[in-house]
Design a protein around this motif. Sequence first.
Motif, PDB file in Angstrom:
ATOM      1  N   THR A  85       0.836  -1.196   0.000  1.00  0.00           N
ATOM      2  CA  THR A  85       0.000   0.000   0.000  1.00  0.00           C
ATOM      3  C   THR A  85       0.876   1.253   0.000  1.00  0.00           C
ATOM      4  O   THR A  85       1.876   1.306   0.710  1.00  0.00           O
ATOM      5  CB  THR A  85      -0.911   0.016   1.241  1.00  0.00           C
ATOM      6  N   ALA A  86       0.473   2.243  -0.796  1.00  0.00           N
ATOM      7  CA  ALA A  86       1.131   3.549  -0.799  1.00  0.00           C
ATOM      8  C   ALA A  86       0.039   4.606  -0.886  1.00  0.00           C
ATOM      9  O   ALA A  86      -0.951   4.427  -1.607  1.00  0.00           O
ATOM     10  CB  ALA A  86       2.082   3.678  -1.980  1.00  0.00           C
ATOM     11  N   GLY A  87       0.200   5.681  -0.121  1.00  0.00           N
ATOM     12  CA  GLY A  87      -0.839   6.698  -0.136  1.00  0.00           C
ATOM     13  C   GLY A  87      -0.296   8.089   0.111  1.00  0.00           C
ATOM     14  O   GLY A  87       0.803   8.270   0.625  1.00  0.00           O
ATOM     15  N   VAL A  88      -1.107   9.053  -0.265  1.00  0.00           N
ATOM     16  CA  VAL A  88      -0.816  10.453   0.000  1.00  0.00           C
ATOM     17  C   VAL A  88      -2.109  11.088   0.490  1.00  0.00           C
ATOM     18  O   VAL A  88      -3.192  10.762   0.014  1.00  0.00           O
ATOM     19  CB  VAL A  88      -0.254  11.166  -1.255  1.00  0.00           C
ATOM     20  N   GLY A  89      -1.994  11.932   1.492  1.00  0.00           N
ATOM     21  CA  GLY A  89      -3.171  12.595   2.034  1.00  0.00           C
ATOM     22  C   GLY A  89      -2.884  14.046   2.319  1.00  0.00           C
ATOM     23  O   GLY A  89      -1.733  14.443   2.531  1.00  0.00           O
ATOM     24  N   ILE A  90      -3.928  14.844   2.319  1.00  0.00           N
ATOM     25  CA  ILE A  90      -3.778  16.269   2.621  1.00  0.00           C
ATOM     26  C   ILE A  90      -5.049  16.759   3.299  1.00  0.00           C
ATOM     27  O   ILE A  90      -6.151  16.300   2.988  1.00  0.00           O
ATOM     28  CB  ILE A  90      -3.472  17.088   1.343  1.00  0.00           C
ATOM     29  N   GLY A  91      -4.868  17.644   4.251  1.00  0.00           N
ATOM     30  CA  GLY A  91      -5.998  18.261   4.925  1.00  0.00           C
ATOM     31  C   GLY A  91      -6.343  19.577   4.271  1.00  0.00           C
ATOM     32  O   GLY A  91      -5.505  20.234   3.665  1.00  0.00           O
ATOM     33  N   PHE A  92      -7.621  19.939   4.360  1.00  0.00           N
ATOM     34  CA  PHE A  92      -8.040  21.256   3.899  1.00  0.00           C
ATOM     35  C   PHE A  92      -9.140  21.757   4.830  1.00  0.00           C
ATOM     36  O   PHE A  92      -9.717  20.979   5.586  1.00  0.00           O
ATOM     37  CB  PHE A  92      -8.480  21.236   2.425  1.00  0.00           C
ATOM     38  N   PHE A  93      -9.391  23.027   4.805  1.00  0.00           N
ATOM     39  CA  PHE A  93     -10.231  23.685   5.808  1.00  0.00           C
ATOM     40  C   PHE A  93      -9.723  23.265   7.186  1.00  0.00           C
ATOM     41  O   PHE A  93      -8.540  23.001   7.361  1.00  0.00           O
ATOM     42  CB  PHE A  93     -11.710  23.375   5.622  1.00  0.00           C
ATOM     43  N   GLU A  94     -10.593  23.178   8.172  1.00  0.00           N
ATOM     44  CA  GLU A  94     -10.115  22.817   9.502  1.00  0.00           C
ATOM     45  C   GLU A  94     -10.227  21.315   9.781  1.00  0.00           C
ATOM     46  O   GLU A  94      -9.334  20.713  10.363  1.00  0.00           O
ATOM     47  CB  GLU A  94     -10.872  23.599  10.573  1.00  0.00           C
ATOM     48  N   ARG A  95     -11.336  20.687   9.343  1.00  0.00           N
ATOM     49  CA  ARG A  95     -11.557  19.268   9.639  1.00  0.00           C
ATOM     50  C   ARG A  95     -11.997  18.521   8.382  1.00  0.00           C
ATOM     51  O   ARG A  95     -13.023  17.855   8.377  1.00  0.00           O
ATOM     52  CB  ARG A  95     -12.608  19.120  10.731  1.00  0.00           C
ATOM     53  N   SER A  96     -11.230  18.618   7.324  1.00  0.00           N
ATOM     54  CA  SER A  96     -11.530  17.920   6.078  1.00  0.00           C
ATOM     55  C   SER A  96     -10.236  17.374   5.494  1.00  0.00           C
ATOM     56  O   SER A  96      -9.158  17.887   5.773  1.00  0.00           O
ATOM     57  CB  SER A  96     -12.209  18.858   5.078  1.00  0.00           C
ATOM     58  N   SER A  97     -10.351  16.327   4.695  1.00  0.00           N
ATOM     59  CA  SER A  97      -9.144  15.716   4.131  1.00  0.00           C
ATOM     60  C   SER A  97      -9.452  14.956   2.844  1.00  0.00           C
ATOM     61  O   SER A  97     -10.597  14.585   2.580  1.00  0.00           O
ATOM     62  CB  SER A  97      -8.510  14.753   5.143  1.00  0.00           C
ATOM     63  N   VAL A  98      -8.399  14.724   2.077  1.00  0.00           N
ATOM     64  CA  VAL A  98      -8.445  13.897   0.873  1.00  0.00           C
ATOM     65  C   VAL A  98      -7.289  12.912   0.964  1.00  0.00           C
ATOM     66  O   VAL A  98      -6.157  13.298   1.268  1.00  0.00           O
ATOM     67  CB  VAL A  98      -8.292  14.742  -0.413  1.00  0.00           C
ATOM     68  N   ASP A  99      -7.574  11.627   0.739  1.00  0.00           N
ATOM     69  CA  ASP A  99      -6.546  10.587   0.695  1.00  0.00           C
ATOM     70  C   ASP A  99      -6.622   9.878  -0.645  1.00  0.00           C
ATOM     71  O   ASP A  99      -7.718   9.532  -1.112  1.00  0.00           O
ATOM     72  CB  ASP A  99      -6.767   9.557   1.816  1.00  0.00           C
ATOM     73  N   LEU A 100      -5.478   9.649  -1.263  1.00  0.00           N
ATOM     74  CA  LEU A 100      -5.368   8.857  -2.477  1.00  0.00           C
ATOM     75  C   LEU A 100      -4.477   7.671  -2.126  1.00  0.00           C
ATOM     76  O   LEU A 100      -3.323   7.860  -1.728  1.00  0.00           O
ATOM     77  CB  LEU A 100      -4.748   9.685  -3.610  1.00  0.00           C
ATOM     78  N   VAL A 101      -5.029   6.450  -2.247  1.00  0.00           N
ATOM     79  CA  VAL A 101      -4.336   5.264  -1.754  1.00  0.00           C
ATOM     80  C   VAL A 101      -4.297   4.197  -2.856  1.00  0.00           C
ATOM     81  O   VAL A 101      -5.317   3.897  -3.477  1.00  0.00           O
ATOM     82  CB  VAL A 101      -5.041   4.696  -0.492  1.00  0.00           C
ATOM     83  N   TYR A 102      -3.118   3.624  -3.063  1.00  0.00           N
ATOM     84  CA  TYR A 102      -2.901   2.563  -4.057  1.00  0.00           C
ATOM     85  C   TYR A 102      -2.589   1.253  -3.335  1.00  0.00           C
ATOM     86  O   TYR A 102      -1.857   1.239  -2.344  1.00  0.00           O
ATOM     87  CB  TYR A 102      -1.719   2.934  -4.967  1.00  0.00           C
ATOM     88  N   HIS A 103      -3.158   0.145  -3.827  1.00  0.00           N
ATOM     89  CA  HIS A 103      -2.894  -1.185  -3.272  1.00  0.00           C
ATOM     90  C   HIS A 103      -2.508  -2.139  -4.398  1.00  0.00           C
ATOM     91  O   HIS A 103      -3.127  -2.132  -5.461  1.00  0.00           O
ATOM     92  CB  HIS A 103      -4.147  -1.771  -2.606  1.00  0.00           C
ATOM     93  N   HIS A 104      -1.519  -2.962  -4.134  1.00  0.00           N
ATOM     94  CA  HIS A 104      -1.137  -4.046  -5.045  1.00  0.00           C
ATOM     95  C   HIS A 104      -1.330  -5.349  -4.284  1.00  0.00           C
ATOM     96  O   HIS A 104      -0.833  -5.505  -3.166  1.00  0.00           O
ATOM     97  CB  HIS A 104       0.319  -3.909  -5.498  1.00  0.00           C
ATOM     98  N   TYR A 105      -2.062  -6.293  -4.893  1.00  0.00           N
ATOM     99  CA  TYR A 105      -2.411  -7.555  -4.236  1.00  0.00           C
ATOM    100  C   TYR A 105      -1.801  -8.740  -4.975  1.00  0.00           C
ATOM    101  O   TYR A 105      -1.836  -8.801  -6.203  1.00  0.00           O
ATOM    102  CB  TYR A 105      -3.927  -7.764  -4.241  1.00  0.00           C
ATOM    103  N   ARG A 106      -1.299  -9.696  -4.190  1.00  0.00           N
ATOM    104  CA  ARG A 106      -0.736 -10.929  -4.760  1.00  0.00           C
ATOM    105  C   ARG A 106      -0.971 -12.059  -3.767  1.00  0.00           C
ATOM    106  O   ARG A 106      -0.711 -11.899  -2.566  1.00  0.00           O
ATOM    107  CB  ARG A 106       0.757 -10.740  -4.997  1.00  0.00           C
ATOM    108  N   GLN A 107      -1.486 -13.181  -4.253  1.00  0.00           N
ATOM    109  CA  GLN A 107      -1.674 -14.328  -3.372  1.00  0.00           C
ATOM    110  C   GLN A 107      -0.333 -14.920  -2.973  1.00  0.00           C
ATOM    111  O   GLN A 107       0.620 -14.909  -3.753  1.00  0.00           O
ATOM    112  CB  GLN A 107      -2.528 -15.414  -4.044  1.00  0.00           C
ATOM    113  N   ASP A 108      -0.253 -15.472  -1.769  1.00  0.00           N
ATOM    114  CA  ASP A 108       0.943 -16.170  -1.316  1.00  0.00           C
ATOM    115  C   ASP A 108       1.064 -17.493  -2.070  1.00  0.00           C
ATOM    116  O   ASP A 108       2.124 -17.843  -2.559  1.00  0.00           O
ATOM    117  CB  ASP A 108       0.860 -16.401   0.197  1.00  0.00           C
ATOM    118  N   ARG A 109      -0.020 -18.213  -2.155  1.00  0.00           N
ATOM    119  CA  ARG A 109      -0.117 -19.448  -2.940  1.00  0.00           C
ATOM    120  C   ARG A 109      -1.322 -19.318  -3.859  1.00  0.00           C
ATOM    121  O   ARG A 109      -2.399 -18.926  -3.404  1.00  0.00           O
ATOM    122  CB  ARG A 109      -0.298 -20.662  -2.030  1.00  0.00           C
TER     123      ARG A 109
END
Length: 180
Positions: A85-109
């Motif tokens: 997982t990798a992500g970036v987030g930023i707050g705006f106004f006093e109690r608001s936010s935006v998060d952009l999150v990437y996930h890469h999935y791979r089975q173990d078996r």
Amino acid sequence: SRETVDVLGAGLDVGLIWETRLPGRPSLSLGYAFGPGHAGDTEERDRGFRQTGLQGNSDRLRGVVSFGYYGEQLDPELSNIHILTAGVGIGFFERSSVDLVYHHYRQDRAAPFLRDAGVKRDPLGIHKPIGDEIDLIVGWEDLEPLELKLIASAFRAGKAFGPSSGDWSYLLAARFRLNF
């Protein structure tokens, strides 16, 4: 009838969040989670990791609202899977936010199923790459008592889904909450 199976498994979930001092307090996050899928030495012993069913798999990174940190759309149980997982987030106004999150999935078996996943199609059990997901989460809590959470998610199926490999699925969700 009754069946007894010894289960002995261990999982790993680690992450780092770096919050900058820039306006909006932008943050960067990296995470890795792993639940082994080893079947064990005999039918009576299972060394794969299982979650208890009590977990929520959601939290806030640095934003104002919680979201599925293993993905909003795939949202798998941490069993027989590697999640980067990798992500970036930023707050705006006093109690608001935006998060952009990437996930890469791979089975173990390679297996013909995903445990407790939000995507209802099953892999073929031949290849390990499950796919990639990107989530955009917007939280707005500046106008009390109203809370708003918007989620946009896109999942691209990996080789594990055979002919469906490369197919996209999308999720768009909104939650309004009025606290009083």
